[in-house]
Enzyme design. Structure first.
Site, PDB file in Angstrom:
ATOM      1  N   ARG A  15       0.831  -1.195   0.000  1.00  0.00           N
ATOM      2  CA  ARG A  15       0.000   0.000   0.000  1.00  0.00           C
ATOM      3  C   ARG A  15       0.876   1.260   0.000  1.00  0.00           C
ATOM      4  O   ARG A  15       2.093   1.184   0.206  1.00  0.00           O
ATOM      5  CB  ARG A  15      -0.931   0.001   1.220  1.00  0.00           C
ATOM      6  CG  ARG A  15      -2.002  -1.050   1.182  1.00  0.00           C
ATOM      7  CD  ARG A  15      -2.765  -1.150   2.508  1.00  0.00           C
ATOM      8  NE  ARG A  15      -1.951  -1.749   3.568  1.00  0.00           N
ATOM      9  CZ  ARG A  15      -2.352  -1.918   4.817  1.00  0.00           C
ATOM     10  NH1 ARG A  15      -3.559  -1.515   5.186  1.00  0.00           N
ATOM     11  NH2 ARG A  15      -1.566  -2.477   5.707  1.00  0.00           N
ATOM     12  N   LYS A  75       1.794   1.777   7.247  1.00  0.00           N
ATOM     13  CA  LYS A  75       2.157   0.993   8.424  1.00  0.00           C
ATOM     14  C   LYS A  75       3.087   1.763   9.340  1.00  0.00           C
ATOM     15  O   LYS A  75       3.699   2.763   8.969  1.00  0.00           O
ATOM     16  CB  LYS A  75       2.821  -0.325   7.992  1.00  0.00           C
ATOM     17  CG  LYS A  75       1.862  -1.288   7.305  1.00  0.00           C
ATOM     18  CD  LYS A  75       0.639  -1.600   8.161  1.00  0.00           C
ATOM     19  CE  LYS A  75       0.967  -2.424   9.377  1.00  0.00           C
ATOM     20  NZ  LYS A  75      -0.247  -2.680  10.214  1.00  0.00           N
ATOM     21  N   TYR A  94      -0.869   4.382  10.578  1.00  0.00           N
ATOM     22  CA  TYR A  94      -1.202   3.361  11.573  1.00  0.00           C
ATOM     23  C   TYR A  94       0.030   3.162  12.457  1.00  0.00           C
ATOM     24  O   TYR A  94       1.145   3.000  11.960  1.00  0.00           O
ATOM     25  CB  TYR A  94      -1.556   2.031  10.905  1.00  0.00           C
ATOM     26  CG  TYR A  94      -2.883   2.013  10.200  1.00  0.00           C
ATOM     27  CD1 TYR A  94      -4.066   2.171  10.904  1.00  0.00           C
ATOM     28  CD2 TYR A  94      -2.949   1.825   8.823  1.00  0.00           C
ATOM     29  CE1 TYR A  94      -5.296   2.157  10.260  1.00  0.00           C
ATOM     30  CE2 TYR A  94      -4.174   1.808   8.167  1.00  0.00           C
ATOM     31  CZ  TYR A  94      -5.346   1.978   8.888  1.00  0.00           C
ATOM     32  OH  TYR A  94      -6.549   1.965   8.239  1.00  0.00           O
ATOM     33  N   HIS A  96      -0.358   1.405  16.084  1.00  0.00           N
ATOM     34  CA  HIS A  96      -0.559   0.197  16.891  1.00  0.00           C
ATOM     35  C   HIS A  96       0.532   0.083  17.959  1.00  0.00           C
ATOM     36  O   HIS A  96       1.294  -0.887  18.016  1.00  0.00           O
ATOM     37  CB  HIS A  96      -0.585  -1.043  16.006  1.00  0.00           C
ATOM     38  CG  HIS A  96      -1.682  -1.051  14.975  1.00  0.00           C
ATOM     39  ND1 HIS A  96      -3.022  -1.146  15.313  1.00  0.00           N
ATOM     40  CD2 HIS A  96      -1.644  -0.956  13.628  1.00  0.00           C
ATOM     41  CE1 HIS A  96      -3.757  -1.112  14.214  1.00  0.00           C
ATOM     42  NE2 HIS A  96      -2.955  -0.987  13.179  1.00  0.00           N
ATOM     43  N   GLU A 118      -5.590   4.607  13.760  1.00  0.00           N
ATOM     44  CA  GLU A 118      -6.501   3.654  14.392  1.00  0.00           C
ATOM     45  C   GLU A 118      -7.217   4.202  15.614  1.00  0.00           C
ATOM     46  O   GLU A 118      -8.141   3.548  16.117  1.00  0.00           O
ATOM     47  CB  GLU A 118      -5.777   2.349  14.747  1.00  0.00           C
ATOM     48  CG  GLU A 118      -4.791   2.435  15.891  1.00  0.00           C
ATOM     49  CD  GLU A 118      -3.399   2.860  15.471  1.00  0.00           C
ATOM     50  OE1 GLU A 118      -2.485   2.785  16.316  1.00  0.00           O
ATOM     51  OE2 GLU A 118      -3.213   3.279  14.296  1.00  0.00           O
ATOM     52  N   ASP A 270      -2.389  -7.079  14.823  1.00  0.00           N
ATOM     53  CA  ASP A 270      -1.780  -5.747  14.875  1.00  0.00           C
ATOM     54  C   ASP A 270      -1.768  -5.190  16.291  1.00  0.00           C
ATOM     55  O   ASP A 270      -0.913  -4.365  16.638  1.00  0.00           O
ATOM     56  CB  ASP A 270      -2.540  -4.768  13.968  1.00  0.00           C
ATOM     57  CG  ASP A 270      -2.063  -4.827  12.526  1.00  0.00           C
ATOM     58  OD1 ASP A 270      -0.908  -5.207  12.307  1.00  0.00           O
ATOM     59  OD2 ASP A 270      -2.847  -4.488  11.622  1.00  0.00           O
TER      60      ASP A 270
END
Length: 372
Positions: A15, A75, A94, A96, A118, A270
């Site tokens: 991505r 990511k 993101y 996490h 998120e 994740d």
């Protein structure tokens, strides 16, 4: 503002943080866009597509980090990327953080401002930047689980939909949220015998009303969970506590009651995973076996459908990217409480209390940082 996006270097991550369409909108708002050469290739976007909308192509990630005021990526930054962040630079991605103390420590040390996709919220209490990837991951989960169930891949050799005279696979979905709903829809569409477990009776009623018995529902008591897991050919973990580590709902002891060759798909990986035996895997090496049970725990599942996932994510993130670029991160977060909920780290301070609880670190609220 200079807005940059880089090529993702996490294993098998295809991505990209900004599509050419998003880049065009950012340029139209009077900002500069810097794209690392080749950043969009995994999603089907070449450098020429970005140049055509006014973005500047730069040779490597270091050039983006050196010049950009805001980095938009997908990511969590990898160690080499975290080392290039500088104080005051804005990272929008993101993250996490709850299961990742090393990343958290590096981001705190960097002095950067880090807003996590998120934990951004909406007026309905949802997670608008997580939802599109949850939809993709939920729809992929039965597909990947069906592959793992094939005998050649270590599974029981059970066909999801069965055939006349032979029962279909029994699929249990733990969690009735966005991931679980999409997983159940697809698994039921493949002909499997599906049960969704959740602790919210209103949500279970809603699922029954929405899908008219296409799949079963059950209240997720400890006894029911143990019973359904033991019966299942496939268990899909779809549990989320925003910003926090996923609860370990299926223990090693419970796993030992499953059938040899049964499959678990841990979409919560994740956030650390909701199976005690889970650990993150990659698309290149997606499965491992514990006690005869096949585990699929790929930590970036939507990367397998990179073009669809990139477009869906870009549609969701663009309004926030524009707000951050137009107003600056501080004013944008003051004006929008939902974007403010995404602020996880600021200038060496942890600003997401659930992450602090998970990692045993002191934290403050975004409101305290902003003086609200």
């Amino acid at each position: 503002m200079k807005v940059g996006s880089i090529r993702e270097i996490k294993a098998q991550e295809f991505r990209v943080g900004l599509t050419p369409e998003a880049a065009q909108e950012v340029v139209a708002h009077g900002h500069e866009v810097l794209i690392e050469s080749g950043a969009g290739l995994g999603s089907g976007y070449d450098d020429a597509a970005y140049e055509a909308v006014g973005a500047q192509i730069v040779p490597d990630a270091a050039a983006v980090f050196a010049s950009a005021d805001m980095i938009v990526k997908v990511k969590e930054p990898q160690p080499s990327e975290r080392a290039m962040l500088r104080p005051g630079q804005l990272l929008f991605a993101y993250l996490h953080l709850a299961p990742d103390p090393e990343q958290t420590a590096d981001l705190l040390k960097s002095g950067a401002v880090c807003i996590a996709f998120e934990t951004v919220t909406d007026r309905m209490g949802g997670l608008p930047l997580l939802a599109p990837m949850s939809e993709v991951a939920g729809k992929l989960a039965p597909q990947m689980g069906a592959w793992a169930l094939q005998k050649a891949n270590g599974g029981r050799g059970v066909l999801m939909g069965g055939v006349p005279g032979v029962a279909p696979a029994k699929v249990v979905v733990i969690g009735g949220g966005v991931v679980g709903t999409n997983a159940a829809r697809v698994a039921a569409g493949m002909g499997a015998d599906v049960t969704v477990l959740d602790r919210s009776l209103p949500r279970l009623r809603q699922l029954d009303d929405m899908f008219g018995g296409q799949f079963g529902t059950a209240y997720s008591s400890a006894a029911t969970l143990a019973e359904k897991v033991a019966e299942a050919d496939m268990v899909i973990g779809a549990v989320l506590i925003p910003g926090a580590a996923a609860p370990k709902l299926v223990s090693r002891a419970m796993l030992s009651t499953m059938k040899p060759g049964a499959v678990i798909v841990d979409v919560a990986i994740d956030q650390g995973g909701c199976f005690e035996t889970s650990h993150a895997t990659t698309h290149q090496d997606p499965v491992f076996e514990v006690d005869g049970v096949i585990h699929y725990c790929v930590a970036n599942m939507p990367g397998a459908a990179a073009r669809t996932a990139t477009q869906a994510l870009g549609n969701a993130t663009l309004p926030f990217v524009l707000a951050l670029a137009d107003k600056g991160w501080k004013q944008a977060c003051i004006d929008d409480a939902h974007l403010r909920a995404g602020l996880n780290i600021h200038a060496g301070q942890l600003t997401c209390p659930p992450v602090g609880e998970a990692l045993g670190l002191n934290s403050v609220t975004p409101e305290e940082v902003l003086g609200l």
